[in-house]
Design a protein around this motif. Structure first.
Motif, PDB file in Angstrom:
ATOM      1  N   ARG A   1      25.863  54.569  43.190  1.00 14.06           N
ATOM      2  CA  ARG A   1      27.203  54.143  43.590  1.00 14.06           C
ATOM      3  C   ARG A   1      27.934  55.281  44.297  1.00 14.06           C
ATOM      4  O   ARG A   1      28.003  56.397  43.790  1.00 14.06           O
ATOM      5  CB  ARG A   1      28.017  53.707  42.376  1.00 14.06           C
TER       6      ARG A   1
ATOM      7  N   ALA B   1      42.765  51.840  41.985  1.00 11.62           N
ATOM      8  CA  ALA B   1      42.714  50.404  42.268  1.00 11.62           C
ATOM      9  C   ALA B   1      43.450  50.039  43.549  1.00 11.62           C
ATOM     10  O   ALA B   1      43.127  49.028  44.185  1.00 11.62           O
ATOM     11  CB  ALA B   1      43.286  49.620  41.089  1.00 11.62           C
TER      12      ALA B   1
ATOM     13  N   TYR C   1      44.087  54.962  37.036  1.00 10.26           N
ATOM     14  CA  TYR C   1      43.554  53.623  37.261  1.00 10.26           C
ATOM     15  C   TYR C   1      44.289  52.932  38.403  1.00 10.26           C
ATOM     16  O   TYR C   1      43.663  52.334  39.296  1.00 10.26           O
ATOM     17  CB  TYR C   1      43.673  52.804  35.976  1.00 10.26           C
TER      18      TYR C   1
ATOM     19  N   GLU D   1      33.895  52.150  39.854  1.00  9.72           N
ATOM     20  CA  GLU D   1      34.951  51.160  39.724  1.00  9.72           C
ATOM     21  C   GLU D   1      36.163  51.799  39.030  1.00  9.72           C
ATOM     22  O   GLU D   1      36.008  52.641  38.142  1.00  9.72           O
ATOM     23  CB  GLU D   1      34.464  49.966  38.898  1.00  9.72           C
TER      24      GLU D   1
ATOM     25  N   TRP E   1      37.890  42.645  31.786  1.00 12.11           N
ATOM     26  CA  TRP E   1      38.077  41.712  32.898  1.00 12.11           C
ATOM     27  C   TRP E   1      38.821  42.327  34.092  1.00 12.11           C
ATOM     28  O   TRP E   1      39.236  41.617  34.999  1.00 12.11           O
ATOM     29  CB  TRP E   1      38.867  40.491  32.421  1.00 12.11           C
ATOM     30  N   GLY E   2      38.998  43.658  34.083  1.00 10.84           N
ATOM     31  CA  GLY E   2      39.780  44.281  35.140  1.00 10.84           C
ATOM     32  C   GLY E   2      39.253  44.018  36.532  1.00 10.84           C
ATOM     33  O   GLY E   2      40.017  43.715  37.457  1.00 10.84           O
ATOM     34  N   ARG E   3      37.934  44.129  36.721  1.00 11.27           N
ATOM     35  CA  ARG E   3      37.373  43.934  38.053  1.00 11.27           C
ATOM     36  C   ARG E   3      37.627  42.515  38.553  1.00 11.27           C
ATOM     37  O   ARG E   3      38.003  42.305  39.712  1.00 11.27           O
ATOM     38  CB  ARG E   3      35.868  44.215  38.044  1.00 11.27           C
TER      39      ARG E   3
ATOM     40  N   TRP F   1      39.645  46.640  30.561  1.00 13.40           N
ATOM     41  CA  TRP F   1      38.291  47.173  30.431  1.00 13.40           C
ATOM     42  C   TRP F   1      37.250  46.071  30.619  1.00 13.40           C
ATOM     43  O   TRP F   1      36.226  46.267  31.281  1.00 13.40           O
ATOM     44  CB  TRP F   1      38.139  47.837  29.078  1.00 13.40           C
TER      45      TRP F   1
ATOM     46  N   ARG G   1      41.207  42.167  39.588  1.00 15.28           N
ATOM     47  CA  ARG G   1      41.484  42.793  40.886  1.00 15.28           C
ATOM     48  C   ARG G   1      41.012  41.910  42.025  1.00 15.28           C
ATOM     49  O   ARG G   1      41.687  41.755  43.043  1.00 15.28           O
ATOM     50  CB  ARG G   1      40.799  44.158  40.971  1.00 15.28           C
ATOM     51  N   VAL G   2      39.838  41.325  41.877  1.00 18.22           N
ATOM     52  CA  VAL G   2      39.294  40.447  42.925  1.00 18.22           C
ATOM     53  C   VAL G   2      40.176  39.220  43.073  1.00 18.22           C
ATOM     54  O   VAL G   2      40.478  38.769  44.183  1.00 18.22           O
ATOM     55  CB  VAL G   2      37.845  40.038  42.585  1.00 18.22           C
TER      56      VAL G   2
ATOM     57  N   GLU H   1      37.888  50.720  36.750  1.00 15.03           N
ATOM     58  CA  GLU H   1      37.905  50.421  35.311  1.00 15.03           C
ATOM     59  C   GLU H   1      37.257  51.516  34.462  1.00 15.03           C
ATOM     60  O   GLU H   1      37.450  51.531  33.242  1.00 15.03           O
ATOM     61  CB  GLU H   1      37.223  49.083  35.033  1.00 15.03           C
ATOM     62  N   HIS H   2      36.528  52.442  35.093  1.00 16.97           N
ATOM     63  CA  HIS H   2      35.932  53.503  34.283  1.00 16.97           C
ATOM     64  C   HIS H   2      37.009  54.433  33.728  1.00 16.97           C
ATOM     65  O   HIS H   2      36.733  55.245  32.834  1.00 16.97           O
ATOM     66  CB  HIS H   2      34.914  54.294  35.111  1.00 16.97           C
TER      67      HIS H   2
END
Length: 506
Positions: free
Chosen positions: A369, A433, A429, A373, A494-496, A492, A499-500, A375-376
């Motif tokens: 990568r 983001a 974060y 992301e 469902w964050g991704r 942690w 964002r989408v 979220e880390h």
């Protein structure tokens, strides 16, 4: 051929004016866009372009970071410096208790609304211009606070000074996002926060001694002198960090030197069919749109706002605990704010390196990568979610039973330490983001935080009178646990997806 030679020569002359070394064969070479073969597209070159703030020399990065840090120190110090002198000010200006608290906290109300304007404007006109304008605005109204002869003038001037002060909140996240890469996020945040965090404690300490030894008006005059000196430093040391603005100036120089109007930036191409009014409308409404429609901003705002409000309950009521219940002098009551600052400083200086170490470790596990992301960042919020409530329990019950002052200060230390660990991870974060609109995103989160910082101290005296320090702080600690752990856990897990679903902000 002569025309081409003239353009190349003009480009050479321009690059001498820009504080950066650029190979002519690389000007301009855009990166990661669909027009990469367009010779008229002005963009940063690869792999290194030292006009790109992220490729600046480290010394220049620290210079702009230190400027916004010192600016934040003075603005935050002014927000709390009145606390130990509220009784003196209210007596001289004939203010009742709610009006005195209003004079203190209305400054924070202004910092809720100011970033909604300052953050987006910095994305249109650049960070440098907006920083200087907010500095001047703050200086004028802070000086006037010192000359206030009526409660109405003091309250109004505090509000208007707060609007200027909010530039520190709106611009800091954007500047740090402009110049520092994700793997440097922790250290940059830690160094940036070191000085402003001291302001929250230094303010009441200075205010306590001034209230006991001279007129309270010197609280504002002294901070105005410091502000004036900081303005002189910022005019010389601060450079524009907003990439869009830097590229726009480069394109303008190329057009002026070559006489060829075909040079453009991607942002200019996107805005070419849009009026200035539409651009400003879109920019100025962006923080509110983020707050209303982006779950990521809503969740981070909720958590940050609660803890920020609790912090200002502590800052606004701490002096009263020592003067009314422990019968310390005003000067000595101010010294106990050192425990607040020590916890925040320790949290920032431990949290920064911890954040970078966690980033490197996570990146090593995912070498495929290019970037991790956002979220880390979330796992680092959980230690603070437990430490801060523990500190509130300790602070509350030791104060309730009037135990030795060191136990109370230990509770405050743990409270602010945990808050700071958590706050840094959430800030990182948001920066990760929303890299394109960091200032607007930070303005959106600051809006809710400043509102709670304004409102929470208003009910703090009633809460402590009714419940005492023990049960009052226990309630706050349990609310922090109930809000912090599960709500942050949502990011942690469902964050991704959130964002989408929120999509990109235009």
């Amino acid at each position: 051929m002569t025309s081409i030679s003239n353009e190349v020569a003009a480009r050479d002359e321009i690059t001498q004016d820009i504080p950066v070394t650029i190979e002519l064969a690389q000007v301009p070479q855009p990166i990661k866009n669909d027009e990469s073969n367009d010779p008229f597209l002005v963009d940063f070159t690869q792999p290194i372009d030292t006009s790109n703030p992220k490729d600046w020399p480290t010394s220049r990065k620290w210079a702009v970071t230190d400027v916004v840090s010192a600016t934040g120190f003075n603005r935050i110090m002014v927000s709390t410096i009145m606390a130990p002198a509220l009784s003196t000010i209210s007596h001289e200006l004939h203010m009742n208790s709610p009006q005195a608290v209003m004079a203190l906290s209305i400054y924070l109300l202004a910092t809720a609304f100011g970033p909604l304007l300052i953050g987006p404007l910095s994305e249109v006109y650049g960070r440098k211009r907006i920083l200087h304008a907010s500095n001047v605005w703050f200086l004028v109204w802070n000086v006037l606070c010192g000359f206030a002869r009526t409660k109405e003038v003091l309250i109004a001037s505090r509000f208007l000074a707060g609007l200027g002060a909010s530039g520190a909140y709106a611009l800091a996240g954007g500047v740090l996002g402009d110049v520092w890469r994700p793997e440097q996020r922790g250290r940059s945040l830690g160094v940036y926060l070191l000085i402003p965090l001291l302001g929250a404690a230094v303010g009441p300490i200075i205010g306590g001694f001034m209230a006991g030894r001279t007129t309270w008006r010197w609280m504002f005059w002294s901070t105005s002198i410091f502000q004036a000196s900081m303005m002189l430093v910022s005019f010389t040391a601060f450079r524009e960090t907003h990439a869009v603005h830097i590229l726009k100036r480069r394109a303008e120089k190329l057009r002026r030197k070559t006489g060829d109007m075909q040079y453009y930036t991607l942002q200019e191409r996107m805005d070419s069919q849009t009026s200035l009014l539409s651009i400003l409308t879109k920019a100025l409404t962006r923080p509110l749109r983020l707050l209303l429609f982006h779950p990521i901003i809503q969740i981070t705002s909720l958590v940050s706002a609660f803890y920020y409000g609790v912090l200002y309950i502590v800052l606004s009521s701490f002096a009263d605990l020592w003067t009314q219940h422990y019968h310390f002098s005003v000067e000595l009551s101010g010294l106990h704010y050192i425990a607040c600052a020590a916890g925040e400083v320790a949290g920032s200086q431990l949290g920064g390196p911890l954040m970078d170490a966690f980033y490197r470790r996570t990146k090593a596990r995912h070498p495929d990568r290019e970037h991790l992301e956002p979220e880390h960042r979330i796992p680092l919020t959980f230690p603070g979610a437990f430490i801060a409530p523990l500190g509130l329990f300790l602070y509350g019950w030791t104060a309730h039973h009037r135990t030795h002052w060191i136990a109370v200060d230990a509770g405050i230390f743990l409270t602010t330490f945990g808050m700071q660990i958590r706050s840094m991870a959430l800030q990182a974060y948001v920066i990760d983001a929303y890299p394109e609109h960091t200032s607007s995103a930070m303005a959106a989160t600051q809006f809710a935080s400043s509102l709670t910082a304004f409102l929470f101290p208003l009910f703090a005296p009633t809460m402590y009178n009714a419940m005492g320090y023990g049960w009052g702080n226990t309630m706050l600690g349990l609310m922090g646990l109930g809000l912090g752990v599960p709500v942050t856990g949502v990011l942690w897990v469902w964050g991704r997806g959130l964002r989408v679903r929120g999509g990109l902000t235009d």
